[in-house]
Design an enzyme around this catalytic site. Structure first.
Site, PDB file in Angstrom:
ATOM      1  N   ARG A   5      37.194  39.235  30.668  1.00 25.33           N
ATOM      2  CA  ARG A   5      36.796  40.227  29.658  1.00 25.33           C
ATOM      3  C   ARG A   5      35.422  39.865  29.089  1.00 25.33           C
ATOM      4  O   ARG A   5      34.908  38.782  29.333  1.00 25.33           O
ATOM      5  CB  ARG A   5      37.845  40.342  28.550  1.00 25.33           C
ATOM      6  CG  ARG A   5      38.277  39.025  27.950  1.00 25.33           C
ATOM      7  CD  ARG A   5      38.615  39.122  26.505  1.00 25.33           C
ATOM      8  NE  ARG A   5      37.496  39.597  25.738  1.00 25.33           N
ATOM      9  CZ  ARG A   5      36.467  38.829  25.376  1.00 25.33           C
ATOM     10  NH1 ARG A   5      36.427  37.554  25.709  1.00 25.33           N
ATOM     11  NH2 ARG A   5      35.467  39.349  24.674  1.00 25.33           N
ATOM     12  N   GLY A   6      34.892  40.815  28.290  1.00 25.93           N
ATOM     13  CA  GLY A   6      33.528  40.668  27.794  1.00 25.93           C
ATOM     14  C   GLY A   6      32.614  41.314  28.834  1.00 25.93           C
ATOM     15  O   GLY A   6      32.706  41.006  30.033  1.00 25.93           O
ATOM     16  N   ALA A   7      31.750  42.213  28.358  1.00 28.30           N
ATOM     17  CA  ALA A   7      30.995  43.055  29.296  1.00 28.30           C
ATOM     18  C   ALA A   7      30.152  42.260  30.300  1.00 28.30           C
ATOM     19  O   ALA A   7      30.035  42.643  31.467  1.00 28.30           O
ATOM     20  CB  ALA A   7      30.111  44.011  28.497  1.00 28.30           C
TER      21      ALA A   7
ATOM     22  N   ARG B 237      37.649  49.142  33.509  1.00 28.88           N
ATOM     23  CA  ARG B 237      37.339  49.227  32.072  1.00 28.88           C
ATOM     24  C   ARG B 237      36.334  50.367  31.931  1.00 28.88           C
ATOM     25  O   ARG B 237      35.135  50.183  32.191  1.00 28.88           O
ATOM     26  CB  ARG B 237      36.705  47.927  31.539  1.00 28.88           C
ATOM     27  CG  ARG B 237      37.512  46.659  31.593  1.00 28.88           C
ATOM     28  CD  ARG B 237      38.689  46.519  30.671  1.00 28.88           C
ATOM     29  NE  ARG B 237      38.594  46.772  29.251  1.00 28.88           N
ATOM     30  CZ  ARG B 237      38.349  45.863  28.312  1.00 28.88           C
ATOM     31  NH1 ARG B 237      38.109  44.616  28.639  1.00 28.88           N
ATOM     32  NH2 ARG B 237      38.357  46.189  27.029  1.00 28.88           N
TER      33      ARG B 237
ATOM     34  N   CYS C 227      34.621  40.056  17.297  1.00 27.99           N
ATOM     35  CA  CYS C 227      35.136  39.947  18.661  1.00 27.99           C
ATOM     36  C   CYS C 227      34.647  38.649  19.306  1.00 27.99           C
ATOM     37  O   CYS C 227      34.506  37.623  18.621  1.00 27.99           O
ATOM     38  CB  CYS C 227      34.742  41.182  19.463  1.00 27.99           C
ATOM     39  SG  CYS C 227      35.613  41.329  21.039  1.00 27.99           S
TER      40      CYS C 227
ATOM     41  N   ASP D   5      28.923  46.557  24.439  1.00 34.31           N
ATOM     42  CA  ASP D   5      29.434  47.040  25.728  1.00 34.31           C
ATOM     43  C   ASP D   5      28.477  48.058  26.299  1.00 34.31           C
ATOM     44  O   ASP D   5      28.252  48.101  27.502  1.00 34.31           O
ATOM     45  CB  ASP D   5      30.837  47.636  25.579  1.00 34.31           C
ATOM     46  CG  ASP D   5      31.874  46.598  25.968  1.00 34.31           C
ATOM     47  OD1 ASP D   5      32.055  45.654  25.185  1.00 34.31           O
ATOM     48  OD2 ASP D   5      32.428  46.707  27.077  1.00 34.31           O
TER      49      ASP D   5
ATOM     50  N   ASN E  95      30.703  49.079  20.934  1.00 30.64           N
ATOM     51  CA  ASN E  95      31.199  47.699  20.963  1.00 30.64           C
ATOM     52  C   ASN E  95      32.634  47.679  20.430  1.00 30.64           C
ATOM     53  O   ASN E  95      33.173  48.715  20.020  1.00 30.64           O
ATOM     54  CB  ASN E  95      30.273  46.803  20.132  1.00 30.64           C
ATOM     55  CG  ASN E  95      30.552  45.327  20.340  1.00 30.64           C
ATOM     56  OD1 ASN E  95      30.642  44.858  21.480  1.00 30.64           O
ATOM     57  ND2 ASN E  95      30.710  44.575  19.267  1.00 30.64           N
TER      58      ASN E  95
ATOM     59  N   LYS F 259      23.313  46.365  29.869  1.00 30.19           N
ATOM     60  CA  LYS F 259      24.297  47.021  28.989  1.00 30.19           C
ATOM     61  C   LYS F 259      23.781  48.387  28.518  1.00 30.19           C
ATOM     62  O   LYS F 259      24.450  49.079  27.768  1.00 30.19           O
ATOM     63  CB  LYS F 259      24.572  46.153  27.765  1.00 30.19           C
ATOM     64  CG  LYS F 259      24.890  44.680  28.077  1.00 30.19           C
ATOM     65  CD  LYS F 259      26.313  44.366  27.964  1.00 30.19           C
ATOM     66  CE  LYS F 259      26.682  42.947  28.275  1.00 30.19           C
ATOM     67  NZ  LYS F 259      26.513  42.023  27.165  1.00 30.19           N
TER      68      LYS F 259
HETATM   69  C1  RUB Z   1      34.417  42.608  24.213  1.00 31.78           C
HETATM   70  C2  RUB Z   1      33.319  43.108  23.343  1.00 31.78           C
HETATM   71  C3  RUB Z   1      32.058  42.309  23.345  1.00 31.78           C
HETATM   72  C4  RUB Z   1      31.092  42.889  24.395  1.00 31.78           C
HETATM   73  C5  RUB Z   1      29.922  41.974  24.656  1.00 31.78           C
HETATM   74  O1  RUB Z   1      35.465  43.539  24.347  1.00 31.78           O
HETATM   75  O2  RUB Z   1      33.387  44.132  22.719  1.00 31.78           O
HETATM   76  O3  RUB Z   1      31.418  42.361  22.096  1.00 31.78           O
HETATM   77  O4  RUB Z   1      31.767  43.096  25.613  1.00 31.78           O
HETATM   78  O5  RUB Z   1      30.375  40.755  25.197  1.00 31.78           O
HETATM   79  P1  RUB Z   1      36.721  43.168  25.282  1.00 31.78           P
HETATM   80  P2  RUB Z   1      29.377  39.815  26.039  1.00 31.78           P
HETATM   81  O6  RUB Z   1      37.290  41.892  24.784  1.00 31.78           O
HETATM   82  O7  RUB Z   1      37.625  44.328  25.128  1.00 31.78           O
HETATM   83  O8  RUB Z   1      36.188  43.044  26.701  1.00 31.78           O
HETATM   84  O9  RUB Z   1      28.194  39.552  25.156  1.00 31.78           O
HETATM   85  O10 RUB Z   1      30.189  38.590  26.322  1.00 31.78           O
HETATM   86  O11 RUB Z   1      28.980  40.545  27.278  1.00 31.78           O
END
Ligand code: RUB
Length: 314
Positions: free
Chosen positions: A25-27, A68, A132, A201, A211, A237
């Site tokens: 997870r995490g974009a 996603r 988050c 995101d 986000n 992004k």
């Molecule tokens: C994660 C989320 C993060 C962004 C950016 O949502 O909202 O703020 O994805 O993350 P989820 P990063 O847990 O539902 O995936 O900076 O790590 O790309």
């Protein structure tokens, strides 16, 4: 004939499932793992012609994209990885593999660079609020900490999936002075906060932010308290599709994440939108790997960095 489930390749299916169930997870991480799965797939997928190879790659990309729906990083990564101009099958496989390696490398470098650029806006002794679990936002926080700025962090728990727990674990590992709050305590603590830093995101062509759910309430609260609001986001992004006004799809996840006994309810429906939209006028700066920009400059990132023109979106 299109692949049936079970035939598309273990790397793609396994990765798609892990993204769907949020084991990945995490974009940013989603995009990097999708790129690596496409690389593995490109090197082994049976194909007797370049056309067949291209169509297999497109199917694999589609499967990853649907995991996603909000994360534009997935779409941008898939596009960057599968794009090639080769006509020889072997060379095309190698080209896709190289694209994937380059995407992963540049993504990791971008996160580091965002930390450097973002931390310049952090003052000594600042209290930073984050929401988050974002690797880009944490990169800013980590860099400011390593520069000896003596920062203090407030992290939200981020219901319903509690990604805030991952954030405080990381902050604790780094020895950063931090507190965790429930999401609804944001307004109560906002007067102690000097800077909000969140990840992204999606950034739209107009500079609005999509986000983790709750981000827009934090932005409102920051606006009311005159607290600067920073977004940390790699350029992949940014959403080219929003150039033509395409709406960003907000993922709605299952009710069990919010209320496990939801089946016992008769007239009540549990809703679980995973992301929300923060209008660009609540954002002071977006830190990308190519520089810190006001949100209104997002169109330029889409045009100059991602190579999209208005005519591409007709
Ligand atoms: C994660 C989320 C993060 C962004 C950016 O949502 O909202 O703020 O994805 O993350 P989820 P990063 O847990 O539902 O995936 O900076 O790590 O790309």
């Amino acid at each position: 004939m299109p692949f049936e489930r079970g035939q598309i390749g273990m790397s793609i299916e396994t990765t798609a499932e892990k993204i769907r169930t949020m084991q990945i997870r995490g974009a940013g991480l989603i995009a990097r793992q999708a790129a690596l799965a496409l690389k593995e797939f490109a090197l082994v997928v049976p194909a007797s012609s370049i056309e067949e190879f291209n169509s297999r790659m497109a199917e694999a990309g589609e499967m990853l994209l649907h995991t996603r729906p909000t994360a534009v990083s997935l779409g941008n990564a898939v596009r960057m990885v599968v794009r090639h101009k080769e006509s020889d099958l072997g060379v095309a496989r190698a080209a896709v593999a190289k694209n994937a390696d380059e995407f992963v490398e540049s993504s990791l470098q971008a996160v580091g660079r965002i930390g450097e650029i973002g931390s310049r806006r952090v003052q000594s002794g600042d209290c930073i609020l984050t929401h988050c679990n974002s690797s880009a936002a944490l990169s800013v926080i980590e860099k400011a900490h390593l520069e000896g700025k003596g920062i203090h962090v407030i992290a939200t728990e981020s219901r319903p999936r509690y990604q805030g727990h991952l954030t405080i674990k990381r902050l604790d590992d780094l020895g950063i002075d931090a507190q965790m709050i429930v999401d609804s305590a944001v307004r109560t603590v906002m007067n102690e906060v000097d800077l909000v830093v969140v990840g992204a995101d999606v950034i739209t062509a107009s500079g609005s932010l999509v986000n983790k759910i709750g981000t827009s309430q934090i932005a409102l609260s920051a606006h009311e308290a005159r607290t600067p609001f920073m977004v940390a986001a790699e350029t992949y992004k940014f959403s080219p599709e929003t150039l033509a006004g395409a709406p960003v799809v907000i993922e709605e996840r299952g009710p069990e994440e919010v209320y496990p006994a939801y089946r016992e309810l008769r007239s009540v429906r549990i809703r679980n939108p995973a992301f929300d939209v923060t209008p660009h006028h609540y954002i002071d700066v977006i830190c990308t790997e190519v520089g810190a920009i006001p949100p209104e400059m997002s169109y330029l990132i889409i045009k100059e960095r991602l190579g999209w023109q208005l005519s591409d979106s007709l």
